[in-house]
Design an enzyme around this catalytic site. Structure first.
Site, PDB file in Angstrom:
ATOM      1  N   ASP A 178      -2.849   2.916  -4.574  1.00  0.00           N
ATOM      2  CA  ASP A 178      -1.417   3.232  -4.681  1.00  0.00           C
ATOM      3  C   ASP A 178      -1.078   3.898  -6.010  1.00  0.00           C
ATOM      4  O   ASP A 178      -1.896   3.927  -6.926  1.00  0.00           O
ATOM      5  CB  ASP A 178      -0.588   1.941  -4.560  1.00  0.00           C
ATOM      6  N   TYR A 236     -11.179  -5.608  -5.592  1.00  0.00           N
ATOM      7  CA  TYR A 236     -10.098  -5.260  -6.509  1.00  0.00           C
ATOM      8  C   TYR A 236      -9.929  -6.396  -7.510  1.00  0.00           C
ATOM      9  O   TYR A 236     -10.139  -7.565  -7.180  1.00  0.00           O
ATOM     10  CB  TYR A 236      -8.772  -5.082  -5.764  1.00  0.00           C
ATOM     11  N   ARG A 265      -1.782  -6.969  -4.021  1.00  0.00           N
ATOM     12  CA  ARG A 265      -0.620  -7.245  -4.873  1.00  0.00           C
ATOM     13  C   ARG A 265       0.273  -8.325  -4.266  1.00  0.00           C
ATOM     14  O   ARG A 265       0.869  -9.127  -4.993  1.00  0.00           O
ATOM     15  CB  ARG A 265       0.148  -5.951  -5.132  1.00  0.00           C
ATOM     16  N   ARG A 275      -7.214   4.368  -0.322  1.00  0.00           N
ATOM     17  CA  ARG A 275      -5.946   4.913  -0.800  1.00  0.00           C
ATOM     18  C   ARG A 275      -5.381   4.012  -1.895  1.00  0.00           C
ATOM     19  O   ARG A 275      -4.586   3.127  -1.604  1.00  0.00           O
ATOM     20  CB  ARG A 275      -4.929   4.943   0.332  1.00  0.00           C
TER      21      ARG A 275
END
Length: 250
Positions: free
Chosen positions: A53, A111, A198, A51
């Site tokens: 964002d 990521y 993040r 998922r």
């Protein structure tokens, strides 16, 4: 006969509210499903690798869907891409075993978070990197990033959102590298919590600012207290960059 098709794709997430289909917002999944439906001539439901964002990008992403269409796999990318907006591109289509699932079959993910670290902004990095004008010491950021590597409870660096069975994850590496004005933080794990990358990047930036010391991070993780870690940095600098599967889908 029904086939299970895996798609490798990439997208610029600026215009989308993430991968996941949502009631009142445009998502990557919904946009892709509508384009696929016109190609295979029946409604399509895609399962995605994760998922991402709102406004997060993917240089590599995998989704799978089931179809009774006989269109050859090598023709699917071009057929779908002509029906997609320019910010989503299907790179490859592969027939996979019936049990293949883009999220469940994925062993680990990487990521990359990009910071444009310069006194002056750069228009070509708008929504593609976080513009941060104060100089950051990537050496201190790396010392802080090293503290996250290993198997830990990552509750302290997640936003409250999707409930998960456990908040324990294994981070295999968290590498910080500067190339000129661009700082890239690459983090690979067996799974990620909501906003985890993040928040981790926000924490290593706090370390570079002197707001916490790299050696404070193990205690922050042990506390499970989100307010002790750094802020959740903006989404535009985040990219899904690598995925690991047993199947040849990449």
């Amino acid at each position: 006969m029904e086939r299970n098709i895996a798609l490798k794709l990439m997208y610029n997430g600026t215009a989308y509210h993430g991968w996941q289909v949502q009631k009142n917002a445009v998502s990557v999944a919904e946009t892709l499903e509508k384009a696929l439906a016109t190609v295979v001539c029946h409604p399509v439901k895609c399962t995605g690798a994760g998922r991402t964002d709102a406004h997060v990008h993917a240089e590599t992403y995998v989704a799978n869907f089931r179809t009774t269409s006989t269109i050859p796999c090598d023709r699917i990318p071009l057929a779908v891409n002509t029906r997609l907006p320019k910010d989503i591109v299907v790179v490859r289509a592969t027939q996979v075993p019936p049990e293949f699932n883009a999220i469940g079959s994925c062993h680990r993910k990487e990521y990359t978070y990009r910071i444009y670290n310069s006194r002056l902004g750069n228009p070509f990095y708008v929504d593609r990197a976080w513009f941060y004008p104060k100089h950051l010491d990537e050496g201190i950021m790396q010392q802080a990033a090293d503290q996250f590597v290993g198997t830990h409870d990552f509750r302290a660096v997640r936003s409250v959102g999707t409930e998960t069975r456990t908040t324990v994850r294994t981070v295999y590496y968290f590498n910080v590298e500067r190339r000129g004005d661009l700082i890239e933080s690459r983090v690979c794990a067996n799974g990620f919590l909501y906003n985890m990358v993040r928040a981790m990047v926000g924490t290593i930036v706090y370390a570079a600012e002197g707001k916490l010391a790299p050696e404070d991070i193990p205690a922050i993780l042990d506390s499970g207290n989100r307010t002790l870690a750094g802020p959740t940095v903006p989404p535009g600098g985040l990219y899904m960059t690598q995925l690991w599967y047993d199947e040849d889908v990449l």
